[in-house]
Motif scaffolding. Structure first.
Motif, PDB file in Angstrom:
ATOM      1  N   UNK A 167      58.110  17.797 -50.085  1.00 20.03           N
ATOM      2  CA  UNK A 167      58.725  18.598 -51.151  1.00 20.03           C
ATOM      3  C   UNK A 167      57.806  19.744 -51.560  1.00 20.03           C
ATOM      4  N   UNK A 168      56.509  19.446 -51.723  1.00 22.91           N
ATOM      5  CA  UNK A 168      55.568  20.493 -52.132  1.00 22.91           C
ATOM      6  C   UNK A 168      55.369  21.527 -51.028  1.00 22.91           C
ATOM      7  N   UNK A 169      55.359  21.067 -49.777  1.00 28.22           N
ATOM      8  CA  UNK A 169      55.249  21.987 -48.639  1.00 28.22           C
ATOM      9  C   UNK A 169      56.439  22.949 -48.635  1.00 28.22           C
ATOM     10  N   UNK A 170      57.623  22.415 -48.899  1.00 30.86           N
ATOM     11  CA  UNK A 170      58.828  23.251 -48.954  1.00 30.86           C
ATOM     12  C   UNK A 170      58.710  24.310 -50.052  1.00 30.86           C
ATOM     13  N   UNK A 171      58.000  23.968 -51.131  1.00 32.76           N
ATOM     14  CA  UNK A 171      57.791  24.914 -52.223  1.00 32.76           C
ATOM     15  C   UNK A 171      56.726  25.955 -51.891  1.00 32.76           C
ATOM     16  N   UNK A 172      55.936  25.712 -50.830  1.00 32.12           N
ATOM     17  CA  UNK A 172      54.864  26.631 -50.458  1.00 32.12           C
ATOM     18  C   UNK A 172      53.496  26.157 -50.890  1.00 32.12           C
ATOM     19  N   UNK A 173      53.392  24.907 -51.337  1.00 29.66           N
ATOM     20  CA  UNK A 173      52.120  24.337 -51.780  1.00 29.66           C
ATOM     21  C   UNK A 173      51.502  23.561 -50.620  1.00 29.66           C
ATOM     22  N   UNK A 174      50.261  23.881 -50.291  1.00 27.15           N
ATOM     23  CA  UNK A 174      49.586  23.263 -49.158  1.00 27.15           C
ATOM     24  C   UNK A 174      48.883  21.977 -49.591  1.00 27.15           C
ATOM     25  N   UNK A 175      49.231  20.866 -48.929  1.00 29.81           N
ATOM     26  CA  UNK A 175      48.595  19.588 -49.240  1.00 29.81           C
ATOM     27  C   UNK A 175      48.752  18.641 -48.058  1.00 29.81           C
ATOM     28  N   UNK A 176      47.983  17.576 -48.098  1.00 26.04           N
ATOM     29  CA  UNK A 176      48.078  16.500 -47.121  1.00 26.04           C
ATOM     30  C   UNK A 176      48.301  15.224 -47.911  1.00 26.04           C
ATOM     31  N   UNK A 177      48.413  14.087 -47.191  1.00 27.72           N
ATOM     32  CA  UNK A 177      48.552  12.829 -47.919  1.00 27.72           C
ATOM     33  C   UNK A 177      47.789  11.726 -47.208  1.00 27.72           C
ATOM     34  N   UNK A 178      47.413  10.728 -47.978  1.00 23.67           N
ATOM     35  CA  UNK A 178      46.676   9.574 -47.474  1.00 23.67           C
ATOM     36  C   UNK A 178      47.668   8.669 -46.756  1.00 23.67           C
ATOM     37  N   UNK A 179      47.516   8.567 -45.446  1.00 24.85           N
ATOM     38  CA  UNK A 179      48.493   7.894 -44.581  1.00 24.85           C
ATOM     39  C   UNK A 179      48.838   6.477 -45.033  1.00 24.85           C
ATOM     40  N   UNK A 180      47.858   5.651 -45.304  1.00 25.11           N
ATOM     41  CA  UNK A 180      48.114   4.265 -45.683  1.00 25.11           C
ATOM     42  C   UNK A 180      48.170   4.065 -47.197  1.00 25.11           C
ATOM     43  N   UNK A 181      47.955   5.120 -47.943  1.00 25.68           N
ATOM     44  CA  UNK A 181      47.950   5.004 -49.383  1.00 25.68           C
ATOM     45  C   UNK A 181      46.766   4.187 -49.877  1.00 25.68           C
ATOM     46  N   UNK A 182      46.859   3.770 -51.111  1.00 21.77           N
ATOM     47  CA  UNK A 182      45.771   3.045 -51.765  1.00 21.77           C
ATOM     48  C   UNK A 182      45.728   1.579 -51.337  1.00 21.77           C
ATOM     49  N   UNK A 183      46.757   1.108 -50.637  1.00 21.92           N
ATOM     50  CA  UNK A 183      46.884  -0.309 -50.294  1.00 21.92           C
ATOM     51  C   UNK A 183      45.713  -0.857 -49.482  1.00 21.92           C
ATOM     52  N   UNK A 184      45.102  -0.035 -48.644  1.00 23.08           N
ATOM     53  CA  UNK A 184      43.978  -0.507 -47.819  1.00 23.08           C
ATOM     54  C   UNK A 184      42.660   0.144 -48.225  1.00 23.08           C
ATOM     55  N   UNK A 185      42.689   0.952 -49.255  1.00 23.48           N
ATOM     56  CA  UNK A 185      41.535   1.743 -49.662  1.00 23.48           C
ATOM     57  C   UNK A 185      40.279   0.891 -49.887  1.00 23.48           C
TER      58      UNK A 185
END
Length: 130
Positions: free
Chosen positions: A101-119
């Motif tokens: 959604x943010x990429x579609x808005x033009x905001x550059x970001x990545x995400x943590x693939x597994x999330x906090x579950x294995x952090x």
């Protein structure tokens, strides 16, 4: 109930194909880097229950699109900084959808693939507040 046209799992799979995914080990190395903002999309109760990445910025999932938009009355200045933004949630599902959604808005970001579950089990530092 009518059958859904697209499942939530399909939406997440499509999202993951469109955004940069950061592996947990790589994200752990980013902690403390002043040029990186870890953005926690989880509910405040999740943060209280399981802790969070030290220095992360809390942005509830439902507010992300509004907080990154400089024209929104809800805009947060942190999102205007020239930094690398890594979104995370519990499992990597909400963060993948949000990143698209943010990429579609033009905001550059990545995400943590597994999330906090294995952090924590993979050695990631966790901050907890009473």
């Amino acid at each position: 109930m009518a059958k859904l046209k697209v499942s939530s799992a399909d939406l997440v799979a499509r999202a993951r194909a469109q955004v940069e995914e950061i592996e947990t080990a790589d994200a752990i190395e980013m902690v403390g880097n002043p040029d990186v903002v870890m953005v926690d999309l989880r509910d405040v109760r999740e943060r209280q229950r399981t802790g969070f990445i030290p220095g992360s910025f809390h942005c509830p999932r439902g507010m992300a699109e509004f907080w990154v938009d400089p024209e929104s009355p809800y805009y947060k200045e942190v999102f205007g900084e020239d930094k690398t933004f890594v979104l995370y949630c519990g499992s990597g599902w909400r963060s993948a959808l949000t990143a698209v959604a943010l990429k579609e808005m033009g905001f550059d970001c990545a995400h943590l693939k597994e999330g906090f579950s294995t952090w924590e089990e993979k050695g990631g530092p966790v901050e907890r507040k009473d």
